[in-house]
Scaffold this motif. Sequence first.
Motif, PDB file in Angstrom:
ATOM      1  N   LYS A  31       0.650  -1.283  -0.009  1.00 10.15           N
ATOM      2  CA  LYS A  31      -0.033   0.029  -0.098  1.00 10.15           C
ATOM      3  C   LYS A  31       0.900   1.236  -0.051  1.00 10.15           C
ATOM      4  O   LYS A  31       0.682   2.166  -0.619  1.00 10.15           O
ATOM      5  N   GLU A  57       6.465   3.962  10.605  1.00  7.92           N
ATOM      6  CA  GLU A  57       6.298   4.341   9.380  1.00  7.92           C
ATOM      7  C   GLU A  57       7.710   4.492   8.753  1.00  7.92           C
ATOM      8  O   GLU A  57       7.880   4.332   7.621  1.00  7.92           O
ATOM      9  N   LYS A 124      -0.921  12.591  12.792  1.00  2.92           N
ATOM     10  CA  LYS A 124      -2.266  12.757  12.888  1.00  2.92           C
ATOM     11  C   LYS A 124      -2.878  13.988  12.430  1.00  2.92           C
ATOM     12  O   LYS A 124      -3.901  14.115  11.951  1.00  2.92           O
ATOM     13  N   SER A 126      -2.555  17.592  10.074  1.00  2.00           N
ATOM     14  CA  SER A 126      -2.841  18.016   8.612  1.00  2.00           C
ATOM     15  C   SER A 126      -2.071  19.308   8.309  1.00  2.00           C
ATOM     16  O   SER A 126      -2.181  20.261   9.138  1.00  2.00           O
ATOM     17  N   LEU A 131       0.296  15.477   1.931  1.00  2.00           N
ATOM     18  CA  LEU A 131      -0.418  14.614   1.887  1.00  2.00           C
ATOM     19  C   LEU A 131      -0.161  13.687   3.073  1.00  2.00           C
ATOM     20  O   LEU A 131       0.654  13.651   3.732  1.00  2.00           O
ATOM     21  N   ASN A 132      -1.168  13.315   3.813  1.00  7.02           N
ATOM     22  CA  ASN A 132      -1.061  12.496   4.981  1.00  7.02           C
ATOM     23  C   ASN A 132      -1.172  10.901   4.862  1.00  7.02           C
ATOM     24  O   ASN A 132      -2.073  10.373   4.414  1.00  7.02           O
ATOM     25  N   LYS A 134      -0.902   8.136   6.771  1.00  9.74           N
ATOM     26  CA  LYS A 134      -1.926   7.234   7.486  1.00  9.74           C
ATOM     27  C   LYS A 134      -3.451   7.229   6.573  1.00  9.74           C
ATOM     28  O   LYS A 134      -4.074   6.161   6.549  1.00  9.74           O
ATOM     29  N   GLU A 135      -3.810   8.397   6.237  1.00  9.13           N
ATOM     30  CA  GLU A 135      -4.946   8.588   5.724  1.00  9.13           C
ATOM     31  C   GLU A 135      -4.882   7.899   4.154  1.00  9.13           C
ATOM     32  O   GLU A 135      -6.008   7.231   3.743  1.00  9.13           O
ATOM     33  N   LEU A 136      -3.684   7.889   3.520  1.00  5.57           N
ATOM     34  CA  LEU A 136      -3.682   7.369   2.275  1.00  5.57           C
ATOM     35  C   LEU A 136      -3.534   5.923   2.318  1.00  5.57           C
ATOM     36  O   LEU A 136      -3.887   5.142   1.244  1.00  5.57           O
TER      37      LEU A 136
END
Length: 137
Positions: A31, A57, A124, A126, A131-132, A134-136
Amino acid sequence: KKPANPAFWWVNGEGEEVKWSFEELGSLSRKAANVLSKVCGLQRGDRVVAVLPRVPEWWLLNVACMRAGIVFIPGTSQLTAKDILYRLQASKAKCFVTDDERAPAVESVLPGSQFLKSKLLVGKGSRDGWLNLKELL
Protein backbone atom coordinates in the motif's frame (compact mmCIF):
# COMPACT_ATOMS: atom_id res chain seq x y z
CA LYS A 1 1.15 -24.67 18.31
CA LYS A 2 2.76 -21.35 19.14
CA PRO A 3 1.89 -18.14 17.25
CA ALA A 4 4.19 -16.98 14.47
CA ASN A 5 6.97 -14.55 15.32
CA PRO A 6 6.22 -10.96 14.32
CA ALA A 7 8.03 -9.48 11.35
CA PHE A 8 8.08 -6.09 13.07
CA TRP A 9 7.71 -5.18 16.73
CA TRP A 10 8.06 -1.57 17.90
CA VAL A 11 7.58 -0.15 21.40
CA ASN A 12 7.99 3.52 22.32
CA GLY A 13 8.95 5.06 25.66
CA GLU A 14 5.33 5.24 26.80
CA GLY A 15 4.78 1.54 26.16
CA GLU A 16 2.73 2.02 22.97
CA GLU A 17 3.26 -1.04 20.83
CA VAL A 18 2.98 -1.84 17.11
CA LYS A 19 3.34 -5.44 16.04
CA TRP A 20 3.01 -6.56 12.41
CA SER A 21 3.02 -10.09 11.09
CA PHE A 22 4.87 -10.84 7.86
CA GLU A 23 1.52 -10.77 6.05
CA GLU A 24 0.61 -7.36 7.54
CA LEU A 25 4.03 -5.89 6.76
CA GLY A 26 3.75 -7.17 3.20
CA SER A 27 0.29 -5.71 2.74
CA LEU A 28 1.14 -2.34 4.33
CA SER A 29 4.38 -2.02 2.36
CA ARG A 30 2.51 -2.71 -0.91
CA LYS A 31 0.00 0.00 0.00
CA ALA A 32 2.80 2.42 0.88
CA ALA A 33 4.61 1.62 -2.39
CA ASN A 34 1.36 2.38 -4.24
CA VAL A 35 1.06 5.70 -2.40
CA LEU A 36 4.60 6.61 -3.46
CA SER A 37 4.19 5.55 -7.08
CA LYS A 38 0.55 6.38 -7.82
CA VAL A 39 -0.36 9.25 -5.50
CA CYS A 40 3.08 10.90 -5.37
CA GLY A 41 3.92 10.02 -8.99
CA LEU A 42 7.34 8.54 -8.22
CA GLN A 43 9.07 6.09 -10.53
CA ARG A 44 11.89 3.58 -10.21
CA GLY A 45 15.10 5.43 -9.36
CA ASP A 46 13.39 8.52 -7.95
CA ARG A 47 14.49 9.63 -4.49
CA VAL A 48 12.57 10.11 -1.25
CA VAL A 49 14.04 11.96 1.72
CA ALA A 50 12.59 10.87 5.06
CA VAL A 51 13.32 12.92 8.16
CA LEU A 52 11.50 11.11 10.92
CA PRO A 53 12.13 9.84 14.40
CA ARG A 54 12.24 6.05 14.50
CA VAL A 55 8.49 5.48 14.21
CA PRO A 56 6.96 2.41 12.52
CA GLU A 57 6.35 4.39 9.33
CA TRP A 58 10.12 4.86 8.95
CA TRP A 59 10.60 1.11 8.50
CA LEU A 60 7.41 0.77 6.45
CA LEU A 61 8.60 3.43 3.98
CA ASN A 62 12.01 1.79 3.79
CA VAL A 63 10.45 -1.52 2.71
CA ALA A 64 7.96 0.25 0.38
CA CYS A 65 10.81 2.03 -1.39
CA MET A 66 12.63 -1.27 -1.91
CA ARG A 67 9.45 -2.72 -3.40
CA ALA A 68 8.97 0.18 -5.80
CA GLY A 69 12.63 0.65 -6.73
CA ILE A 70 12.66 4.09 -5.14
CA VAL A 71 15.80 5.34 -3.39
CA PHE A 72 15.16 5.89 0.32
CA ILE A 73 17.31 8.65 1.85
CA PRO A 74 16.98 8.72 5.64
CA GLY A 75 17.84 11.83 7.60
CA THR A 76 18.19 12.36 11.31
CA SER A 77 15.41 14.28 13.00
CA GLN A 78 18.02 16.79 14.19
CA LEU A 79 18.51 18.30 10.71
CA THR A 80 18.09 22.07 10.41
CA ALA A 81 16.29 23.82 7.55
CA LYS A 82 19.69 24.52 5.94
CA ASP A 83 20.60 20.82 6.16
CA ILE A 84 17.25 19.84 4.65
CA LEU A 85 17.68 22.25 1.74
CA TYR A 86 21.18 20.89 1.03
CA ARG A 87 19.91 17.30 0.99
CA LEU A 88 16.98 18.19 -1.27
CA GLN A 89 19.22 19.99 -3.75
CA ALA A 90 22.03 17.40 -3.70
CA SER A 91 19.71 14.40 -4.02
CA LYS A 92 17.16 15.96 -6.39
CA ALA A 93 14.52 14.20 -4.28
CA LYS A 94 11.00 14.30 -5.62
CA CYS A 95 9.29 13.47 -2.32
CA PHE A 96 9.86 14.46 1.29
CA VAL A 97 8.43 12.60 4.27
CA THR A 98 8.39 14.04 7.78
CA ASP A 99 6.19 14.60 10.82
CA ASP A 100 4.25 17.60 12.17
CA GLU A 101 7.20 18.83 14.19
CA ARG A 102 9.66 19.03 11.29
CA ALA A 103 7.28 20.12 8.50
CA PRO A 104 7.80 23.88 9.12
CA ALA A 105 11.54 23.50 8.46
CA VAL A 106 10.76 21.83 5.13
CA GLU A 107 8.23 24.53 4.23
CA SER A 108 10.80 27.23 4.92
CA VAL A 109 13.12 25.87 2.19
CA LEU A 110 10.54 24.96 -0.46
CA PRO A 111 11.46 27.83 -2.80
CA GLY A 112 14.97 26.36 -3.16
CA SER A 113 13.84 22.80 -3.88
CA GLN A 114 12.86 22.76 -7.55
CA PHE A 115 12.66 18.95 -7.90
CA LEU A 116 10.23 18.28 -5.04
CA LYS A 117 6.83 17.04 -6.29
CA SER A 118 5.13 15.82 -3.15
CA LYS A 119 5.28 16.04 0.62
CA LEU A 120 4.03 13.29 2.93
CA LEU A 121 3.15 13.90 6.54
CA VAL A 122 3.39 11.10 9.09
CA GLY A 123 1.12 11.71 12.03
CA LYS A 124 -2.37 12.73 12.97
CA GLY A 125 -2.17 16.36 11.91
CA SER A 126 -2.73 17.98 8.55
CA ARG A 127 -1.07 20.86 6.71
CA ASP A 128 -1.87 22.68 3.51
CA GLY A 129 -0.05 21.15 0.57
CA TRP A 130 0.87 17.95 2.44
CA LEU A 131 -0.54 14.47 1.97
CA ASN A 132 -1.23 12.43 5.11
CA LEU A 133 0.37 8.99 4.85
CA LYS A 134 -1.95 7.31 7.36
CA GLU A 135 -5.05 8.54 5.53
CA LEU A 136 -3.68 7.33 2.19
CA LEU A 137 -2.85 3.88 3.57
